[in-house]
Design an enzyme around this catalytic site. Structure first.
Site, PDB file in Angstrom:
ATOM      1  N   PHE A   1       2.367   3.324   2.298  1.00 44.51           N
ATOM      2  CA  PHE A   1       2.144   2.011   2.922  1.00 44.51           C
ATOM      3  C   PHE A   1       3.466   1.542   3.519  1.00 44.51           C
ATOM      4  CE2 PHE A   1       2.001  -2.583   3.189  1.00 44.51           C
ATOM      5  CZ  PHE A   1       0.757  -2.788   3.779  1.00 44.51           C
TER       6      PHE A   1
ATOM      7  N   ASP B   1      11.823   4.398   2.774  1.00 43.64           N
ATOM      8  CA  ASP B   1      11.309   3.030   2.769  1.00 43.64           C
ATOM      9  C   ASP B   1      11.454   2.481   1.345  1.00 43.64           C
ATOM     10  OD1 ASP B   1       9.897   0.689   2.678  1.00 43.64           O
ATOM     11  OD2 ASP B   1       8.110   1.439   3.699  1.00 43.64           O
TER      12      ASP B   1
ATOM     13  N   LYS C   1      11.674  -7.180   0.750  1.00 43.11           N
ATOM     14  CA  LYS C   1      11.114  -8.081  -0.264  1.00 43.11           C
ATOM     15  C   LYS C   1      12.098  -8.989  -1.026  1.00 43.11           C
ATOM     16  CE  LYS C   1       6.834  -5.521  -0.858  1.00 43.11           C
ATOM     17  NZ  LYS C   1       5.790  -6.537  -0.716  1.00 43.11           N
TER      18      LYS C   1
HETATM   19  N1  PLP Z   1       6.899  -0.895   3.104  1.00 43.67           N
HETATM   20  C1  PLP Z   1       6.576  -0.979   1.804  1.00 43.67           C
HETATM   21  C2  PLP Z   1       6.921   0.148   0.885  1.00 43.67           C
HETATM   22  C3  PLP Z   1       5.908  -2.103   1.327  1.00 43.67           C
HETATM   23  O1  PLP Z   1       5.565  -2.174   0.025  1.00 43.67           O
HETATM   24  C4  PLP Z   1       5.600  -3.148   2.223  1.00 43.67           C
HETATM   25  C5  PLP Z   1       4.857  -4.359   1.760  1.00 43.67           C
HETATM   26  O2  PLP Z   1       4.219  -4.365   0.753  1.00 43.67           O
HETATM   27  C6  PLP Z   1       5.972  -3.031   3.551  1.00 43.67           C
HETATM   28  C7  PLP Z   1       6.626  -1.889   3.962  1.00 43.67           C
HETATM   29  C8  PLP Z   1       5.690  -4.140   4.535  1.00 43.67           C
HETATM   30  O3  PLP Z   1       6.507  -5.224   4.256  1.00 43.67           O
HETATM   31  P1  PLP Z   1       6.131  -6.723   4.738  1.00 43.67           P
HETATM   32  O4  PLP Z   1       4.901  -7.104   4.021  1.00 43.67           O
HETATM   33  O5  PLP Z   1       7.337  -7.534   4.387  1.00 43.67           O
HETATM   34  O6  PLP Z   1       5.931  -6.650   6.214  1.00 43.67           O
END
Ligand code: PLP
Length: 409
Positions: free
Chosen positions: A141, A226, A255
């Site tokens: 994700f 990520d 986050k």
């Molecule tokens: N990447 C990862 C691993 C995530 O857990 C998330 C959100 O849960 C995102 C990207 C996307 O981040 P945002 O919700 O701040 O756009």
């Protein structure tokens, strides 16, 4: 406004994207949230890994109040003192060289994908087709905007919005042979979460991560980690990749970075970072003085309060306590995760458990239907773990009893 009034107004005026739990939160303090009736909740979700210092931490409040008296926003057309200071701090912690600030996780991914394409063009003389393919991982994700979504390895999120960004191909999670088959000279980046978050707290295997590093190096492609959910202390290390001894070329974070203010970052090695030139990329809000100042306070507080070893200790204790539940209930399949990024995989849907826990004053979350996810603040103590586990044990015991004699339901 009461909960009922807010629900009616939202139903009428909001784009209906969220399926919220029926609680109206009014304030938070340390590990607790308080709703409009004054009821207290132990927060073991932390705004989905955001409130790493809990709610209303004095150090963040101080930084925010002080900065709000001076300056909120100037745009990226001008300097302010905190962007470079935060970049310096993040580069020291990560071992990477430069930072670009965004407003969210998904934007950090978008920028990282652009950076990979820009980097691939660097060594491509005119007329020579640059490398363009992005390899992402199944069950991943990465966010909801079109590029990040295209790289998200779950068809349920992508399918309604296709066609998305072209040029993304998926590798089976932790399948080294599949990775070896798919990394070739068309690939400009391999993107992975060291621990898949939304995918159910699934760690990448050391063999897969190491092979991704070796193959990207061989093909002069970028390895992008990520760490939006697993980074910035969540695992008890600043970055989850540090536990694997692997050095990615690009790392995305967001986050917890500014403790609840919107802020993300792309961290990159020098040779990758310099693929962007003035004008290649930008944002109006990203890296503003308010968010950067609070982010500096967040990082300082994690260090000052020695929270990384604390996360490892309290995380190990929490895991042990969850294992006790696993031993007792056959429908708990597995407990997994690192530090304070933990999960309990069930053989049954978890939604009802989350609802019942909420009624008893414990906030957690369920992902992938059957995975209970715990992302509590780094400041929790063993007594908070004991309270959370006691609530879960009570919920489990009742559900077990109901399962044995359904008429009691
Ligand atoms: N990447 C990862 C691993 C995530 O857990 C998330 C959100 O849960 C995102 C990207 C996307 O981040 P945002 O919700 O701040 O756009």
């Amino acid at each position: 406004m009461t909960l009922a009034q807010v629900r009616r107004a939202e139903a009428q005026f909001l784009v209906p994207t969220y399926d919220r739990s029926p609680v109206l939160f009014e304030r938070g303090r340390r590990c607790y949230l308080y709703d409009s009736t004054g009821k207290r909740y132990l927060d073991f979700l932390g705004g989905i890994a955001v409130n790493a210092l809990g709610h209303s931490h004095p150090a963040l409040r101080r930084a925010l109040t002080e900065q709000s008296r001076r300056l909120f926003h100037v745009s990226n057309l001008f300097y302010h003192p905190y962007q470079a200071a935060l970049a310096r701090r993040l580069t020291r912690l990560s071992g990477l060289d430069r930072a670009f600030f965004t407003n969210s996780g998904t934007e950090a991914i978008e920028g990282a994908l652009k950076l990979a394409r820009a980097y691939a063009r660097l060594g491509s003389p005119n007329g020579h087709r640059p490398r363009w393919r992005i390899l992402a991982v199944e069950n991943s994700f990465h966010g909801r905007t079109c590029g990040a979504l295209a790289a998200t390895g779950q068809a349920k999120y992508r399918a309604p919005f296709e066609p998305l960004l072209p040029g993304v191909r998926f590798v089976r999670f932790n399948d080294v042979a599949d990775l070896e088959r798919k990394v070739d000279s068309s690939v400009c980046a391999v993107l992975l979460e060291p621990i898949q978050g939304e995918g159910g707290i699934c760690p990448v295997t050391p063999a897969f991560f190491a092979r991704a590093r070796a193959l990207t190096r061989r093909h002069n492609a970028l390895l992008i980690a990520d760490e939006i959910q697993c980074g910035l202390g969540r695992t008890g290390r600043w970055f989850a990749y540090q536990g694997y001894g692997i050095e990615p070329d690009v790392v995305t974070v967001a986050k917890p970075l500014a403790g609840g203010l919107p802020l993300g970052a792309i961290l990159a090695r020098e040779r990758a970072a310099l693929a962007f030139q003035p004008g290649s990329h930008g944002t109006t809000f990203g890296g503003g003085p308010l968010a950067c100042r609070v982010a500096l306070a967040f990082l300082e507080t994690v260090e000052r309060e020695r929270l990384l070893p604390h996360v490892r200790r309290v995380g190990a204790y929490f895991r042990e306590r969850l294992e006790e539940l696993r031993e007792k209930y056959a429908w708990v399949k597995e407990v997994r995760g690192q530090g304070l990024m933990l999960a309990m995989e069930l053989t049954r849907p978890g939604k009802d458990i989350v609802r019942r826990a909420l009624e008893r004053g414990l906030i957690l979350n369920c992902t992938h239907d059957t995975v209970l996810r715990f992302l509590p603040p780094y400041i929790i103590e063993p007594r908070h773990v004991d309270t959370a586990v006691a609530i879960l044990a009570d919920v489990f015991a009742r559900m077990d009893a109901e399962q044995r004699s359904p008429e009691k339901k």
